[in-house]
Design an enzyme around this catalytic site. Sequence first.
Site, PDB file in Angstrom:
ATOM      1  N   ASN A   9       0.855  -1.201   0.024  1.00 24.77           N
ATOM      2  CA  ASN A   9       0.117   0.065  -0.042  1.00 24.77           C
ATOM      3  C   ASN A   9       0.864   1.141   0.040  1.00 24.77           C
ATOM      4  O   ASN A   9       1.491   1.647   0.962  1.00 24.77           O
ATOM      5  CB  ASN A   9      -1.066  -0.149   1.283  1.00 24.77           C
ATOM      6  CG  ASN A   9      -1.759   1.286   1.354  1.00 24.77           C
ATOM      7  OD1 ASN A   9      -1.851   1.942   0.496  1.00 24.77           O
ATOM      8  ND2 ASN A   9      -2.413   1.421   2.477  1.00 24.77           N
ATOM      9  N   TRP A  10       1.080   1.853  -1.083  1.00 28.11           N
ATOM     10  CA  TRP A  10       1.990   2.997  -1.133  1.00 28.11           C
ATOM     11  C   TRP A  10       1.360   4.079  -0.696  1.00 28.11           C
ATOM     12  O   TRP A  10       2.024   5.358  -0.525  1.00 28.11           O
ATOM     13  CB  TRP A  10       2.158   3.467  -2.710  1.00 28.11           C
ATOM     14  CG  TRP A  10       3.192   2.080  -3.286  1.00 28.11           C
ATOM     15  CD1 TRP A  10       3.578   0.878  -2.816  1.00 28.11           C
ATOM     16  CD2 TRP A  10       3.702   2.138  -4.656  1.00 28.11           C
ATOM     17  NE1 TRP A  10       4.242   0.241  -3.499  1.00 28.11           N
ATOM     18  CE2 TRP A  10       4.284   0.710  -4.805  1.00 28.11           C
ATOM     19  CE3 TRP A  10       3.782   2.854  -5.806  1.00 28.11           C
ATOM     20  CZ2 TRP A  10       5.002   0.373  -6.141  1.00 28.11           C
ATOM     21  CZ3 TRP A  10       4.217   2.621  -6.854  1.00 28.11           C
ATOM     22  CH2 TRP A  10       4.784   1.192  -7.074  1.00 28.11           C
ATOM     23  N   LYS A  11       0.156   4.374  -0.452  1.00 28.09           N
ATOM     24  CA  LYS A  11      -0.415   5.346   0.482  1.00 28.09           C
ATOM     25  C   LYS A  11      -0.258   6.674  -0.636  1.00 28.09           C
ATOM     26  O   LYS A  11      -0.329   6.537  -1.839  1.00 28.09           O
ATOM     27  CB  LYS A  11      -0.066   5.786   1.943  1.00 28.09           C
ATOM     28  CG  LYS A  11      -0.135   4.310   2.414  1.00 28.09           C
ATOM     29  CD  LYS A  11      -0.048   4.546   3.946  1.00 28.09           C
ATOM     30  CE  LYS A  11      -0.167   3.350   4.788  1.00 28.09           C
ATOM     31  NZ  LYS A  11      -0.159   3.227   6.234  1.00 28.09           N
ATOM     32  N   HIS A  95      -9.548   1.202   4.748  1.00 25.84           N
ATOM     33  CA  HIS A  95      -8.240   1.081   5.647  1.00 25.84           C
ATOM     34  C   HIS A  95      -8.411   2.399   6.722  1.00 25.84           C
ATOM     35  O   HIS A  95      -9.042   3.135   6.819  1.00 25.84           O
ATOM     36  CB  HIS A  95      -7.058   1.979   4.546  1.00 25.84           C
ATOM     37  CG  HIS A  95      -5.932   1.856   5.050  1.00 25.84           C
ATOM     38  ND1 HIS A  95      -5.549   2.860   6.336  1.00 25.84           N
ATOM     39  CD2 HIS A  95      -4.962   1.081   4.974  1.00 25.84           C
ATOM     40  CE1 HIS A  95      -4.320   2.608   6.510  1.00 25.84           C
ATOM     41  NE2 HIS A  95      -3.852   1.383   5.956  1.00 25.84           N
ATOM     42  N   GLU A  97      -6.806   4.641   7.831  1.00 24.37           N
ATOM     43  CA  GLU A  97      -6.646   6.003   7.611  1.00 24.37           C
ATOM     44  C   GLU A  97      -7.755   6.598   6.686  1.00 24.37           C
ATOM     45  O   GLU A  97      -8.260   7.796   6.994  1.00 24.37           O
ATOM     46  CB  GLU A  97      -5.439   6.303   6.769  1.00 24.37           C
ATOM     47  CG  GLU A  97      -4.006   6.067   7.537  1.00 24.37           C
ATOM     48  CD  GLU A  97      -3.017   5.435   6.726  1.00 24.37           C
ATOM     49  OE1 GLU A  97      -3.001   5.468   5.458  1.00 24.37           O
ATOM     50  OE2 GLU A  97      -1.940   4.982   7.513  1.00 24.37           O
ATOM     51  N   GLU A 167      -5.395  -5.022  10.385  1.00 22.97           N
ATOM     52  CA  GLU A 167      -4.491  -4.121  10.843  1.00 22.97           C
ATOM     53  C   GLU A 167      -4.760  -3.123  12.048  1.00 22.97           C
ATOM     54  O   GLU A 167      -5.629  -2.424  12.022  1.00 22.97           O
ATOM     55  CB  GLU A 167      -4.524  -2.890   9.715  1.00 22.97           C
ATOM     56  CG  GLU A 167      -4.317  -3.667   8.331  1.00 22.97           C
ATOM     57  CD  GLU A 167      -3.541  -2.740   7.300  1.00 22.97           C
ATOM     58  OE1 GLU A 167      -2.528  -2.670   6.949  1.00 22.97           O
ATOM     59  OE2 GLU A 167      -4.064  -1.532   7.014  1.00 22.97           O
ATOM     60  N   GLY A 173       2.350   2.195  10.629  1.00 22.46           N
ATOM     61  CA  GLY A 173       3.303   3.290  10.568  1.00 22.46           C
ATOM     62  C   GLY A 173       4.058   3.917  11.959  1.00 22.46           C
ATOM     63  O   GLY A 173       4.718   4.799  11.976  1.00 22.46           O
ATOM     64  N   SER A 213       3.294  -2.080  10.221  1.00 21.53           N
ATOM     65  CA  SER A 213       4.785  -2.147  10.466  1.00 21.53           C
ATOM     66  C   SER A 213       5.407  -3.359  10.048  1.00 21.53           C
ATOM     67  O   SER A 213       6.146  -3.876  10.763  1.00 21.53           O
ATOM     68  CB  SER A 213       5.109  -1.934  11.975  1.00 21.53           C
ATOM     69  OG  SER A 213       4.754  -0.486  12.341  1.00 21.53           O
ATOM     70  N   GLY A 234       2.875  -1.060   4.394  1.00 19.63           N
ATOM     71  CA  GLY A 234       2.704   0.358   3.936  1.00 19.63           C
ATOM     72  C   GLY A 234       4.261   0.881   3.792  1.00 19.63           C
ATOM     73  O   GLY A 234       4.767   0.342   2.464  1.00 19.63           O
ATOM     74  N   GLY A 235       4.763   1.459   4.552  1.00 11.53           N
ATOM     75  CA  GLY A 235       6.260   1.893   4.565  1.00 11.53           C
ATOM     76  C   GLY A 235       7.371   1.073   3.842  1.00 11.53           C
ATOM     77  O   GLY A 235       7.809   1.451   3.027  1.00 11.53           O
TER      78      GLY A 235
HETATM   79  P1  PGA Z   1       2.960   0.312   7.593  1.00 16.30           P
HETATM   80  O1  PGA Z   1       1.164   0.520   7.079  1.00 16.30           O
HETATM   81  O2  PGA Z   1       3.403  -0.936   7.010  1.00 16.30           O
HETATM   82  O3  PGA Z   1       3.547   1.569   7.265  1.00 16.30           O
HETATM   83  O4  PGA Z   1       2.715   0.237   9.077  1.00 16.30           O
HETATM   84  C1  PGA Z   1       0.411  -0.670   6.811  1.00 16.30           C
HETATM   85  C2  PGA Z   1      -0.747  -0.158   6.150  1.00 16.30           C
HETATM   86  O5  PGA Z   1      -1.357   1.077   6.663  1.00 16.30           O
HETATM   87  O6  PGA Z   1      -1.426  -0.753   5.447  1.00 16.30           O
END
Ligand code: PGA
Length: 262
Positions: A9-11, A95, A97, A167, A173, A213, A234-235
């Site tokens: 997930n590149w956000k 998600h 967010e 999640e 994050g 994470s 994500g990251g």
């Molecule tokens: P993260 O994000 O790996 O940066 O914690 C995961 C996500 O939000 O899907």
Amino acid sequence: MRRLIIAGNWKMNKSVTESMELARKLKMKLLGEADLIIIVCPPFVSLQPLAELLKGGNIHLGAQNMYWEEQGAFTGEISPKMLLSIGVEYVILGHSERRKYFGETDETVNKKIKKALELGLKPIVCIGETLEQREEGKTLEVLERQLTEGLKEVEIDDPFNIVIAYEPIWAIGTGRNATPEQAQEAHHFIRELLGKIYGAEKAEGLTLQYGGSVKPDNARDLLIQEDVDGALVGGASLDTFNFSSIIESGKEVFQKKPCYHY
Ligand code: PGA
């Protein structure tokens, strides 16, 4: 039989040029990976160029969101049909967010899941508790609510058409991942609940991803858990080395877990 799926997930990261550069490197590095399903979910503007670029490889494409209507006066929204028309196969829905910053609720997530499935887009449905909810001992209650509301009146014909991603919000994050035991406990609960709704056979076939994470150094221990069938990253998905290292862990785990071989 289940599928092991690693998704990035590149956000809201990477310009179109940067997205293409990352996708090109990943395509080259991951060519020939047959056991796992690998997905990248770039921002909307990069989807079409990546759909072209990823042709002939084995990386699938996902979007990070969609609207539940097919077309019309919904300024700023993207329809599932538009995504399908350029070769997008998956879509992240609900998600945390989006729930936190954009007011998404179990009800809106439910509408999106239904529409995605109706049109043939595969939803990656995100659920997870806050730190406060975990500390109050409400984790399983929250997961149950998000799942039963999110999947209300949702038919699942083929378990390969939908993915559930656990999640925990406190792990996203933050660099603080759930322990493998915490992930397994939540995933086991989710699979049992899905078994009550859809029957044990379908629940056994569903891919349950962990997200929060995930990094090269914790991926293997999380993925080896019985009910963890992949990762939503994500990251660490923004870097070729990190993402491909996580995929390496996936490959190793694939060989060891019988649920992927029949
Ligand atoms: P993260 O994000 O790996 O940066 O914690 C995961 C996500 O939000 O899907």
